[in-house]
Design a protein around this motif. Sequence first.
Motif, short mmCIF file in Angstrom:
data_model
loop_
_atom_site.label_atom_id
_atom_site.label_comp_id
_atom_site.label_asym_id
_atom_site.label_seq_id
_atom_site.Cartn_x
_atom_site.Cartn_y
_atom_site.Cartn_z
N GLU A 391 0.77 -1.02 -0.08
CA GLU A 391 -0.16 -0.10 -0.08
C GLU A 391 0.77 1.20 0.20
OE1 GLU A 391 -3.89 0.91 2.09
OE2 GLU A 391 -2.37 1.25 3.48
N ARG A 429 -3.09 -0.15 -3.97
CA ARG A 429 -2.34 -1.01 -4.23
C ARG A 429 -1.96 -1.45 -5.66
NH1 ARG A 429 -4.04 -2.75 0.83
NH2 ARG A 429 -2.62 -3.30 2.32
N SER A 439 -7.39 1.90 -1.91
CA SER A 439 -7.53 1.00 -0.52
C SER A 439 -7.73 1.97 0.60
CB SER A 439 -6.24 0.17 -0.03
OG SER A 439 -5.27 1.10 -0.09
#
Length: 546
Positions: A391, A429, A439
């Motif tokens: 991430e 991501r 995300s």
Amino acid sequence: MVTQEPAPLSVHDRYDDESVRRFHERGWWQGGSAGALLDRWADATPDRRFVSDGTVELTYAEVRARSGGLASALLHAGVDPGDRVAMQLPNWAEFVVGYLAVARLGAVLVPIMTVYRQSEVEHVLRDSGAVAAITTGEFRGFDHAEMFRTLRKEIPALGTLVVARGPVQEDELAFDEACAGATADLGPRPDPDLPHLIVYTSGTESTAKGCVHTWNTADFSARGLAVDVFEARPEDVVFMPSPIAHATGLVVGILVPMTVGAEVHLLDVWEPNEGLRRIERYGCTVSATATPFVRMALDAQREARRDLSSMRFWLCAGAPIPEALAVEFDQAFDGGVLMPLYGATEILAGTCCHPGDPLERRAGSDGSAALDGIEITLVGPDGEDVATGAEGEICYFGPGAVLGYWRDPVRTAAAIDSRGRHHTGDLGRLDEHGYLRVSGRLKDIIIRGGTNISAAEVEGHVGAHPAVAQVAVVPYPDVRLGEKACAVVVPVPGERPTLHGLTGFLRGRGISMQKLPEKLVLVEALPMTATGKVQKFRLRDLARES
């Protein structure tokens, strides 16, 4: 003392010479102008319908004539190239005419969504330095012209007011009369590398920022979406219920159809049954909205049973597409395809899925780089690029990014790094094939129906209520709109504020309806970290459970 007008941002403030050369060499920036594109289709297909809204229908030739007349009226009123012109109109044909008039004049359009009220509009007018405004009278129970009349008394720079579909006063211009005038010599076409649009966004901070786009940055995204994503053609009818006063609506609702000489049908108030009726009546073929619009349309279609077979492509932004929603859409729209898009006012189109991407891609990601020329990278807290699958903050480099924030070099410098990448503040991501999944976000916002709402801004208004000692505003999930705002309040001792009383107070402060909290939770104290920061993750849980 005379205040000197700041020098306008240009591409050389944003990109190095090599990037500018490459953008032109690869055809990502092609120059031209909105007026030149309008002339192309008004000459080639003058009688083809360009825009309809259920009340007004205009051909390409009629739009050119009317926008030329309005541009001439604005020039006569003292609006010069480079001046800013604010426009707060619903999704009406007049918005398209107004935009093209301002663009032909070489002035800079400052679109304002109709949900904004006095406090937000005043900030936009003062910050942009707008010298003219185009608006309407009463719409959905609110008198926009009267609001602008009040603001004109307080903002001397705002010299000209044009009113569409409403009565005018002695010192104002009637939109239709202005459009009917003769077209004057409007001078040379505007420079495609100078400011063309300033779109204000208040998604992350309490003070709205003006995102400065040129014709080239806007045209790059519109042309790429039209050709590579929508695979648009002249016989298409773009259905646009999203506000064309904001980035998605303006690019897809005006520039995409203009790219190929197609038509747009506008809907000024979203109501799913009416939306389905318009799709059927006008044979609409493509659209782009926030994801909740699709959910509401599918729910309405269960009983409406309209013929939606004309709709072949719907671009969805603002929230992930559940696989069940994509399947249901394919069935309800007789094989139509639902596609995800991730973008922002600053970058317009960032990532999306493309024709040929399978269902698992469309439902399991937010797509890959939307267009040739866009580079999406993810950055960790240390400023370094993260590994595949990890991430990081989503960063954009490419020909569609803003030049910067209007009159705000500090925020501009904070958003654009040494590599020329725009930091979005969103987290995501990337997989090994370059597909992004958003995300989360670094920004403190609520995304209601695809519109970003600054939690800090709403907190500032709620905190002014005499019964409120402390407040934190957080999102809570909603099946139709994605998220709504919940105000978590610590009352002043002896007070017990109600949601009805609180929203009534906020309406009196002139903020837009969509920013009003739709849930109120009273607590004895806000949860804090050891350093004194509010633990909003705990409040989000509280808002969901209440």
